[in-house]
Design an enzyme around this catalytic site. Structure first.
Site, PDB file in Angstrom:
ATOM      1  N   CYS A  41      13.687  10.910   6.928  1.00 46.37           N
ATOM      2  CA  CYS A  41      13.543  10.500   8.325  1.00 46.37           C
ATOM      3  C   CYS A  41      14.821  10.769   9.100  1.00 46.37           C
ATOM      4  CB  CYS A  41      13.191   9.019   8.381  1.00 46.37           C
ATOM      5  SG  CYS A  41      14.329   7.994   7.439  1.00 46.37           S
TER       6      CYS A  41
ATOM      7  N   GLU B 196       9.654   1.362  10.730  1.00 39.36           N
ATOM      8  CA  GLU B 196      10.702   2.378  10.528  1.00 39.36           C
ATOM      9  C   GLU B 196      10.011   3.732  10.612  1.00 39.36           C
ATOM     10  OE1 GLU B 196      14.016   1.825   9.991  1.00 39.36           O
ATOM     11  OE2 GLU B 196      13.697  -0.310  10.265  1.00 39.36           O
TER      12      GLU B 196
ATOM     13  N   LYS C 169       0.899  -1.167   0.000  1.00 43.56           N
ATOM     14  CA  LYS C 169       0.000   0.000   0.000  1.00 43.56           C
ATOM     15  C   LYS C 169       0.930   1.207   0.000  1.00 43.56           C
ATOM     16  CE  LYS C 169      -1.782   3.062   1.850  1.00 43.56           C
ATOM     17  NZ  LYS C 169      -1.562   4.470   1.384  1.00 43.56           N
TER      18      LYS C 169
ATOM     19  N   GLU D 126       9.210  16.285  15.092  1.00 41.78           N
ATOM     20  CA  GLU D 126       9.682  16.135  13.711  1.00 41.78           C
ATOM     21  C   GLU D 126       8.907  17.089  12.801  1.00 41.78           C
ATOM     22  OE1 GLU D 126       8.615  12.531  11.536  1.00 41.78           O
ATOM     23  OE2 GLU D 126      10.693  12.344  10.892  1.00 41.78           O
TER      24      GLU D 126
HETATM   25  P1  NAD Z   1       2.359   8.439   7.379  1.00 44.44           P
HETATM   26  O1  NAD Z   1       2.490   7.671   8.637  1.00 44.44           O
HETATM   27  O2  NAD Z   1       1.373   9.522   7.306  1.00 44.44           O
HETATM   28  O3  NAD Z   1       2.002   7.456   6.167  1.00 44.44           O
HETATM   29  C1  NAD Z   1       2.828   6.360   5.827  1.00 44.44           C
HETATM   30  C2  NAD Z   1       1.968   5.326   5.126  1.00 44.44           C
HETATM   31  O4  NAD Z   1       1.006   4.819   6.057  1.00 44.44           O
HETATM   32  C3  NAD Z   1       1.172   5.864   3.939  1.00 44.44           C
HETATM   33  O5  NAD Z   1       1.120   4.875   2.935  1.00 44.44           O
HETATM   34  C4  NAD Z   1      -0.205   6.077   4.543  1.00 44.44           C
HETATM   35  O6  NAD Z   1      -1.248   6.044   3.594  1.00 44.44           O
HETATM   36  C5  NAD Z   1      -0.288   4.906   5.495  1.00 44.44           C
HETATM   37  N1  NAD Z   1      -1.247   5.047   6.598  1.00 44.44           N
HETATM   38  C6  NAD Z   1      -1.676   6.188   7.190  1.00 44.44           C
HETATM   39  N2  NAD Z   1      -2.575   5.888   8.161  1.00 44.44           N
HETATM   40  C7  NAD Z   1      -2.703   4.551   8.187  1.00 44.44           C
HETATM   41  C8  NAD Z   1      -3.456   3.642   8.974  1.00 44.44           C
HETATM   42  N3  NAD Z   1      -4.294   4.056   9.928  1.00 44.44           N
HETATM   43  N4  NAD Z   1      -3.332   2.315   8.746  1.00 44.44           N
HETATM   44  C9  NAD Z   1      -2.488   1.868   7.798  1.00 44.44           C
HETATM   45  N5  NAD Z   1      -1.759   2.679   6.996  1.00 44.44           N
HETATM   46  C10 NAD Z   1      -1.853   4.014   7.197  1.00 44.44           C
HETATM   47  O7  NAD Z   1       3.814   8.962   7.017  1.00 44.44           O
HETATM   48  P2  NAD Z   1       4.234   9.878   5.790  1.00 44.44           P
HETATM   49  O8  NAD Z   1       3.829  11.284   6.078  1.00 44.44           O
HETATM   50  O9  NAD Z   1       3.802   9.266   4.506  1.00 44.44           O
HETATM   51  O10 NAD Z   1       5.818   9.754   5.831  1.00 44.44           O
HETATM   52  C11 NAD Z   1       6.620  10.602   6.589  1.00 44.44           C
HETATM   53  C12 NAD Z   1       7.060   9.905   7.860  1.00 44.44           C
HETATM   54  O11 NAD Z   1       7.771   8.717   7.529  1.00 44.44           O
HETATM   55  C13 NAD Z   1       8.009  10.730   8.691  1.00 44.44           C
HETATM   56  O12 NAD Z   1       7.652  10.624  10.041  1.00 44.44           O
HETATM   57  C14 NAD Z   1       9.352  10.057   8.451  1.00 44.44           C
HETATM   58  O13 NAD Z   1      10.291  10.244   9.483  1.00 44.44           O
HETATM   59  C15 NAD Z   1       8.958   8.638   8.303  1.00 44.44           C
HETATM   60  N6  NAD Z   1      10.000   7.885   7.587  1.00 44.44           N
HETATM   61  C16 NAD Z   1      10.749   6.983   8.285  1.00 44.44           C
HETATM   62  C17 NAD Z   1      11.781   6.295   7.648  1.00 44.44           C
HETATM   63  C18 NAD Z   1      12.647   5.311   8.391  1.00 44.44           C
HETATM   64  O14 NAD Z   1      13.326   4.515   7.748  1.00 44.44           O
HETATM   65  N7  NAD Z   1      12.665   5.316   9.712  1.00 44.44           N
HETATM   66  C19 NAD Z   1      12.030   6.534   6.296  1.00 44.44           C
HETATM   67  C20 NAD Z   1      11.241   7.467   5.625  1.00 44.44           C
HETATM   68  C21 NAD Z   1      10.218   8.130   6.279  1.00 44.44           C
END
Ligand code: NAD
Length: 500
Positions: A292, A258, A183, A391
């Site tokens: 991240c 992650e 997804k 963040e």
């Molecule tokens: P997000 O948590 O909003 O979304 C990530 C994914 O989860 C998307 O596909 C979203 O549609 C899905 N999602 C959202 N709500 C959900 C739910 N209730 N159930 C299942 N899936 C759901 O994050 P984002 O804004 O897309 O990404 C940015 C974040 O990702 C930042 O916090 C960043 O630090 C983190 N990130 C972490 C790493 C790492 O390796 N640690 C790498 C890249 C990004």
């Protein structure tokens, strides 16, 4: 939300069982180019029915003897072929990502140049995953361990480096014989759909990798809640990760998470300050801070604070904002409008909290009508302010002076996160001391943002659970079985006659 104008846009369906599949609801949503704010394409708005279909296809493929019994060497061949296909299609994929999330085409080309190496790395590993023979106390018994695939793995990914972060999950999952339902982020569906096509073109069975596009609360949640799912591998925000961890734990389904970060980048008095300044700039302004691992908290020893600040501010002010597709551009837009607004709100909050905006601090349309924000440096900040604790995920740096190693260790570790940390010093003993005592899954010394498929990484504290990359991640996608074989023909003893 399709409207009149979206009817003319390219339309992307789900990718299930090797075919493009229309959403069961008939609904599509619009993906926007953040550099121009213009709509790019529409993608299927997935729901629980679509997820059920994808998981069913993935499950059928998982159990199919043609996939289940394939030799590990042949799985390796398929992964290698996939790496080659990605290399052949790198320019198309890089452009898809850049127009979807606004990251520099130059950066995406760099990521695409490395991406095949992830598949080649796990291709090489595929037939080297071994069990062990355990020397139990009874020599007549052969006890051995083996690693088995889990089943259908759900991969939920964010928008900031979609192909790389999806690959970190898909490559090891396929390497050991799982099947996958992805997804992708609702902001970056296109390149992931193209990746799934390349998986089938490489010779994997249709159904080995499926993509259900859509919103997190709909398609994402349905995937997390699906009872046939063997595991969720998630990259995204700590808030979403926490919800996923709770939902999966209650069903005893494993999760690799992650999550977010607020990483310290520490510059000591004995550092090469010119190099450190470049590391600080790369840490926070590359990718417009949407990584991240962004080094969003900089601690500079008081004796080099002014010099570092001057160098970093000078470079920040000269960063060229513009079209991410142009080679000379150094800073593209934020990935979508509300992300830009969130960054702007944080900088306003910083002002209210008493921070001074040294450079930047304004939203701009980049001359293109898009969602840009200037590279911003906040000074007069302290570790208790929300702009230093939370963040922001944008080009916003908070910089603070410190006086001693003990003090900076305490400040650096005083965070809920533990993803990464940078240390700039020429003192070897100090470098190792800091590496040992920083509460972060990755520590860089005299460099920042280095990464490799070979090097395992893990977020500490609220930055995650589980390991990605390297050989270690294989454990995340397998389960361990212990097999006991009685190799003797001796009579089996009566269990109620106690042995002396
Ligand atoms: P997000 O948590 O909003 O979304 C990530 C994914 O989860 C998307 O596909 C979203 O549609 C899905 N999602 C959202 N709500 C959900 C739910 N209730 N159930 C299942 N899936 C759901 O994050 P984002 O804004 O897309 O990404 C940015 C974040 O990702 C930042 O916090 C960043 O630090 C983190 N990130 C972490 C790493 C790492 O390796 N640690 C790498 C890249 C990004």
């Amino acid at each position: 939300m399709p409207d009149q104008s979206s009817a003319a846009l390219p339309r992307h369906d789900h990718y299930i069982g090797g075919e493009r599949v229309a959403p069961s609801s008939g609904d599509y949503f619009v993906s926007v180019n953040p550099a121009t704010a213009l709509p790019l394409y529409t993608a299927a708005r997935g729901n629980a029915d679509d997820v059920r279909r994808a998981v069913a296809d993935a499950r059928t493929t998982f159990e199919d003897p043609r996939w289940r019994d394939l030799s590990q060497t042949k799985r390796g061949h398929l992964l290698r072929r996939l790496g080659d296909l990605i290399a052949e299609n790198a320019e198309e994929l890089a452009r898809m990502e850049s127009t979807d999330n606004g990251k520099l085409l130059r950066e995406m080309r760099g990521q695409l140049a490395t991406l095949p190496e992830y598949y080649r790395y796990y291709a090489g590993l595929a037939d080297k995953i071994e069990g062990a023979v355990i020397p139990t106390s009874d020599r007549r018994v052969l006890n051995y361990t083996m690693r088995e695939p889990l089943g259908v793995v759900g991969a939920i990914t964010p928008w900031n480096s979609p192909l790389t972060l999806t690959t970190s999950k898909v490559a090891p999952a396929l390497c050991v014989g799982n099947t996958v339902v992805i997804k992708p982020s609702e902001y970056t569906s296109a390149a992931i759909l193209r990746l799934a096509e390349l998986v089938v073109e490489a010779g994997f069975p249709p159904g080995a990798v499926n993509v259900v596009t859509g919103y997190g609360a709909e398609a994402g949640q349905a995937l997390v809640d699906h009872p046939d799912l063997a595991k969720i591998s998630f990259t995204g925000s700590t808030a979403t990760g926490s919800r996923i961890a709770a939902a999966t734990a209650s069903r005893f389904v494993g999760s690799t998470l992650e999550l977010g970060g607020k990483s310290p980048n520490i510059v000591f008095e004995d550092a090469n300050v010119a190099n450190a300044a470049m590391g600080v700039v790369a840490g926070i302004f590359a990718a417009a801070g949407q990584t991240c691992i962004a080094g969003s908290r900089v601690f500079a020893h008081r004796s080099v604070y002014d010099e570092l600040l001057e160098r970093v501010a000078a470079r920040a002010q000269s960063i060229r904002i513009g079209d991410p597709l142009h080679d000379e551009t150094e800073l593209g837009p934020l990935a979508f409008e509300t992300q830009r607004d969130k960054v702007a709100q944080y900088v306003d909050l910083g002002r209210e909290e008493g921070a001074r905006v040294l450079t930047g601090g304004r939203a701009t349309d980049g001359g293109l009508g898009g969602y840009f924000y200037e590279p911003t440096i906040l000074v007069d900040v302290d570790n208790d302010m929300r702009v230093v604790r939370e963040e922001i995920f944008g080009p916003v740096l908070a910089i603070m002076p410190f006086d001693s190693e003990e003090e900076v260790l305490r400040l650096a570790n005083d965070t809920e996160y533990g993803l990464a940390a940078g240390v700039w010093t020429t003192n070897l003993a100090r470098a190792h001391r800091m590496a040992a005592r920083l509460e972060a899954g990755t520590v860089w010394v005299n460099t920042y943002r280095a990464m490799s498929p070979m090097s395992p990484r893990q977020g500490f504290k609220a930055s995650g659970v589980g390991i990605e990359h390297g050989t270690e991640t294989i454990k995340e996608y397998t389960r361990l079985k212990s097999v006991w074989v009685n190799t003797s023909e001796d009579a089996v003893a009566d269990p109620f006659v106690m042995r002396s």
